[in-house]
Enzyme design. Sequence first.
Site, PDB file in Angstrom:
ATOM      1  N   HIS A 117       0.861  -1.252   0.057  1.00 37.76           N
ATOM      2  CA  HIS A 117       0.085  -0.337   0.436  1.00 37.76           C
ATOM      3  C   HIS A 117       0.761   1.441  -0.251  1.00 37.76           C
ATOM      4  CE1 HIS A 117      -3.758  -2.165   0.527  1.00 37.76           C
ATOM      5  NE2 HIS A 117      -3.461  -2.798   1.425  1.00 37.76           N
ATOM      6  N   ASP A 154      -2.632 -10.322  -2.225  1.00 39.81           N
ATOM      7  CA  ASP A 154      -3.649 -10.157  -1.284  1.00 39.81           C
ATOM      8  C   ASP A 154      -4.826  -9.256  -1.854  1.00 39.81           C
ATOM      9  OD1 ASP A 154      -2.270  -8.893   1.678  1.00 39.81           O
ATOM     10  OD2 ASP A 154      -3.805  -7.553   0.921  1.00 39.81           O
ATOM     11  N   HIS A 156      -6.649  -7.284  -0.573  1.00 36.01           N
ATOM     12  CA  HIS A 156      -6.697  -5.837  -0.644  1.00 36.01           C
ATOM     13  C   HIS A 156      -6.262  -5.303  -2.278  1.00 36.01           C
ATOM     14  CE1 HIS A 156      -6.671  -6.257   3.614  1.00 36.01           C
ATOM     15  NE2 HIS A 156      -7.992  -4.904   3.489  1.00 36.01           N
ATOM     16  N   ASP A 241      -4.822 -12.776   3.170  1.00 32.59           N
ATOM     17  CA  ASP A 241      -5.992 -12.271   3.985  1.00 32.59           C
ATOM     18  C   ASP A 241      -7.590 -12.413   3.014  1.00 32.59           C
ATOM     19  OD1 ASP A 241      -4.852 -10.067   1.806  1.00 32.59           O
ATOM     20  OD2 ASP A 241      -5.130  -9.061   3.726  1.00 32.59           O
TER      21      ASP A 241
HETATM   22 ZN   LIG Z   1      -4.309  -6.808   2.293  1.00 34.68          ZN
END
Ligand SMILES: [Zn+2]
Length: 333
Positions: A117, A154, A156, A241
Amino acid sequence: MIVYSDEYLRHDSAGHPENASRLKAVMGYLKDKLEALRIVEPRRATQSEVCAVHSEEHYNYIRALSEAGGGNIGMDTYVNRDSFFVALLAAGGAITAVNLAAQEGYAFALVRPPGHHATRDQAMGFCLFNNIAIAARYALEQGIAKRVLILDIDVHHGNGTQDIFYSSPEVLFISLHQHPLYPGTGYVEELGKGEGKGYTVNIPLPPGTGDESYLRALEEIAIPIAEQFSPDLVLVSAGYDTAREDPLGGMLLSQRSYWQIGRKVKTLCSKVAFTLEGGYSLSALSRGVYATLAGLSRIEVEETRSEETTLVKAEVEKRLKEYRHVLREYWDV
Ligand SMILES: [Zn+2]
């Protein structure tokens, strides 16, 4: 082969989902399951390696905040007294994994804090420096690779990695992630810009996606595009995740998907380096890392499979059709 150091445990905040118990759990599990676990100590990334993808201001900001004793960045990202040092060691761990992959085929960097991120100028989403982006830039500058694939699995979207390589045709960024979810980016229409147009590929999937639909997206879109790009180094932003048990994500993957990812990625290229990102169920994270390593080295794991509803299957089917249509301008899918 694992890249790991106990120093990674020094970046910690009790009660935060991204805490030191994650790596303790993974290492404990791997030592139980694998008789001969080879562990390589990481080195610290240098300032010039970090600043090949981040601004000097960002580097100095993280250092100053950490040296002042720490604090929070935004709502969700913490820095403590040791975080600057540990973040350099995390980026260095990803670099160490690249060097090992170049020599021996593959490596898995079990590092913290995660990185995908972090943009050029901004820490966010538990990430301080973008470990995988720093490793990709290092590989290009050292002549280890000319074409780097970063596959981000991931749950995200890896907005930071996308941001850093948005104009770059030498790094193909492919992300499979849940949408809608934090950080809200990662639409299929985000394709890169300038010379990098077509070298960002986003495959957003609905909550409730299980093994069957996930592996379809991987096999029918991600892998064919990766093969056409023909990378000489593959880096994987390995987040767990996406697991059914994960408290932050809404996908339903089982060990089967992680095993398949390890197996398929290895067929893309002779040099493969994984870097840990998210994964907040300690048990699913540990089993997921093991399943990936088993897939990479073609050790069988017990077959598991998660269920998904017919509604989700139909939604994924519809989305993949739409994505092919958008991506067809750049790739044969
Ligand atoms: Zn994540």
